[in-house]
Structure formats: C-alpha cells, structure tokens
Motif scaffolding. Structure first.
Motif, PDB file in Angstrom:
ATOM      1  N   ASP A  23     -24.650 100.706  52.450  1.00 10.09           N
ATOM      2  CA  ASP A  23     -23.560  99.761  52.195  1.00 10.09           C
ATOM      3  C   ASP A  23     -22.590 100.307  51.147  1.00 10.09           C
ATOM      4  O   ASP A  23     -21.373 100.212  51.308  1.00 10.09           O
ATOM      5  CB  ASP A  23     -24.107  98.401  51.738  1.00 10.09           C
ATOM      6  CG  ASP A  23     -24.831  97.664  52.865  1.00 10.09           C
ATOM      7  OD1 ASP A  23     -24.563  97.941  54.048  1.00 10.09           O
ATOM      8  OD2 ASP A  23     -25.679  96.806  52.554  1.00 10.09           O
ATOM      9  N   ARG A  27     -18.627 101.202  51.949  1.00 11.83           N
ATOM     10  CA  ARG A  27     -17.494 100.654  51.177  1.00 11.83           C
ATOM     11  C   ARG A  27     -16.625 101.784  50.643  1.00 11.83           C
ATOM     12  O   ARG A  27     -15.399 101.698  50.650  1.00 11.83           O
ATOM     13  CB  ARG A  27     -17.996  99.784  50.021  1.00 11.83           C
ATOM     14  CG  ARG A  27     -18.373  98.385  50.430  1.00 11.83           C
ATOM     15  CD  ARG A  27     -18.625  97.466  49.224  1.00 11.83           C
ATOM     16  NE  ARG A  27     -19.539  98.006  48.234  1.00 11.83           N
ATOM     17  CZ  ARG A  27     -20.857  97.903  48.258  1.00 11.83           C
ATOM     18  NH1 ARG A  27     -21.442  97.264  49.243  1.00 11.83           N
ATOM     19  NH2 ARG A  27     -21.607  98.425  47.299  1.00 11.83           N
ATOM     20  N   ALA A  34     -11.254  98.483  52.073  1.00  7.36           N
ATOM     21  CA  ALA A  34     -12.403  97.585  51.922  1.00  7.36           C
ATOM     22  C   ALA A  34     -11.973  96.241  51.326  1.00  7.36           C
ATOM     23  O   ALA A  34     -12.501  95.197  51.712  1.00  7.36           O
ATOM     24  CB  ALA A  34     -13.477  98.229  51.050  1.00  7.36           C
ATOM     25  N   LYS A  35     -10.998  96.270  50.417  1.00  8.50           N
ATOM     26  CA  LYS A  35     -10.533  95.026  49.803  1.00  8.50           C
ATOM     27  C   LYS A  35      -9.742  94.168  50.793  1.00  8.50           C
ATOM     28  O   LYS A  35      -9.718  92.949  50.673  1.00  8.50           O
ATOM     29  CB  LYS A  35      -9.673  95.320  48.573  1.00  8.50           C
ATOM     30  CG  LYS A  35     -10.477  95.887  47.425  1.00  8.50           C
ATOM     31  CD  LYS A  35      -9.612  96.156  46.212  1.00  8.50           C
ATOM     32  CE  LYS A  35     -10.466  96.731  45.101  1.00  8.50           C
ATOM     33  NZ  LYS A  35      -9.673  97.083  43.927  1.00  8.50           N
ATOM     34  N   ARG A  42     -16.483  94.332  56.821  1.00 10.00           N
ATOM     35  CA  ARG A  42     -17.224  95.299  56.003  1.00 10.00           C
ATOM     36  C   ARG A  42     -18.646  95.459  56.515  1.00 10.00           C
ATOM     37  O   ARG A  42     -19.174  96.571  56.583  1.00 10.00           O
ATOM     38  CB  ARG A  42     -17.210  94.877  54.524  1.00 10.00           C
ATOM     39  CG  ARG A  42     -15.859  95.108  53.849  1.00 10.00           C
ATOM     40  CD  ARG A  42     -15.927  94.923  52.340  1.00 10.00           C
ATOM     41  NE  ARG A  42     -16.349  93.590  51.948  1.00 10.00           N
ATOM     42  CZ  ARG A  42     -15.526  92.553  51.778  1.00 10.00           C
ATOM     43  NH1 ARG A  42     -14.223  92.704  51.954  1.00 10.00           N
ATOM     44  NH2 ARG A  42     -16.007  91.376  51.411  1.00 10.00           N
ATOM     45  N   ALA A  46     -20.236  98.831  58.040  1.00  9.82           N
ATOM     46  CA  ALA A  46     -21.450  99.388  57.444  1.00  9.82           C
ATOM     47  C   ALA A  46     -22.491  99.659  58.530  1.00  9.82           C
ATOM     48  O   ALA A  46     -23.157 100.696  58.514  1.00  9.82           O
ATOM     49  CB  ALA A  46     -22.010  98.456  56.375  1.00  9.82           C
TER      50      ALA A  46
END
Length: 158
Positions: A23, A27, A34-35, A42, A46
């Motif tokens: 994970d 990220r 990612a934000k 996400r 992953a």
C-alpha cells in the motif's frame, strides 16, 4: 510454475506479504495523483499494482538457475527506522546488484518500500510510468484499468 501458475503466484504473494508494504509503495507510485484519487481508486490501484509486482517477481524468480546471493553490507541491527540492504546476485548471466530500502513501521516490523535493481530505482520508474499514463489517459480509472508496469521495467533493467 508452468503446471499451476495461479498456485505459484499465490505462494509468492504469501512470501512477499509479510515483508513488502504494497500500500505504501502504491501510494508512492501514484505520486501527486494519490491525493486526487478516492479511497476506492487508491485501493483498486494498490490491488492492481500488487498483482503486477507479484507476477513480475514470480516470473523473475522462475527464470533463476543456479545463483549465489551475497549481502554486500552485513552489519549490526540498525538503530534508526530506515535501512538499505545491498546484495549481489551472481548467476551464469553475470552479477545483478540489488539495493532494498526497508523501514520499520509503527508495529516495529521491517517492511520493504523500494528496490534499486542494477541502478534502476523501481519506485521512481513506476511513479514516472503512472504520471505518463495519467498524461496519456487523463483519468485515474483508465490508468488503473491499463496498469501493467512489468514489461517496461524489465526492459530498463536488462
């Protein structure tokens, strides 16, 4: 591997799971995107990244013949929360230099967060590929659906 590839991949996954922070790496690969992504995106990335990474590692291990793995920098237990482990893998194909970056998590476990293979920083390479794919597709869901970094990375490190 050839007789039951899914069983082989599952076995490799079970070996990597306790030592790789998938994970955290995923990220990092998403980088600034990612934000912008939702928690579900996400999580989907992953999972896709993990499948791709496990399959890539499993195929790589399956091609190894006789090899000698030597830790280049053995020493005492690190006092900090980050360590780099350097290895040389010697086979009939030659010497492969591998550097693993590990961090100690809050539970005190050491987890792999990056690998540098023959000078190629896989974390940076994957992040660059994700960013390029975002420029191409312009949509996180499309990038996730089309994610497969294995072939590109294999070309860079061979």
């Amino acid at each position: 591997m050839n007789s039951d590839p899914q069983r082989y991949y599952s076995a490799v996954d079970s070996v990597l799971t306790p030592v790789v922070d998938f994970d955290f790496i995923a990220r990092g690969v998403m980088g600034r995107y990612a934000k912008q992504a939702t928690a579900a995106q996400r999580s989907r990335f992953a999972s896709a990244f993990r499948r791709d990474l496990v399959a890539t590692f499993a195929r790589g291990v399956a091609t190894f013949g006789d090899m000698d793995v030597r830790v280049v920098n053995p020493g005492s237990t690190p006092s900090g929360n980050r360590v780099n482990v350097l290895q040389e893998v010697r086979s009939k194909e030659g010497i492969t230099k591998v550097s693993y970056t590990l961090v100690r998590n809050r539970a005190g476990q050491w987890k792999l967060i990056n690998v540098i293979l023959n000078g190629v920083n896989l974390g940076k390479t994957f992040r660059s590929q994700f960013a390029q794919s975002m420029q191409t597709h312009g949509d996180i869901d499309k990038v996730i659906a089309n994610w497969s970094a294995a072939e590109d990375v294999a070309d860079k490190v061979s």
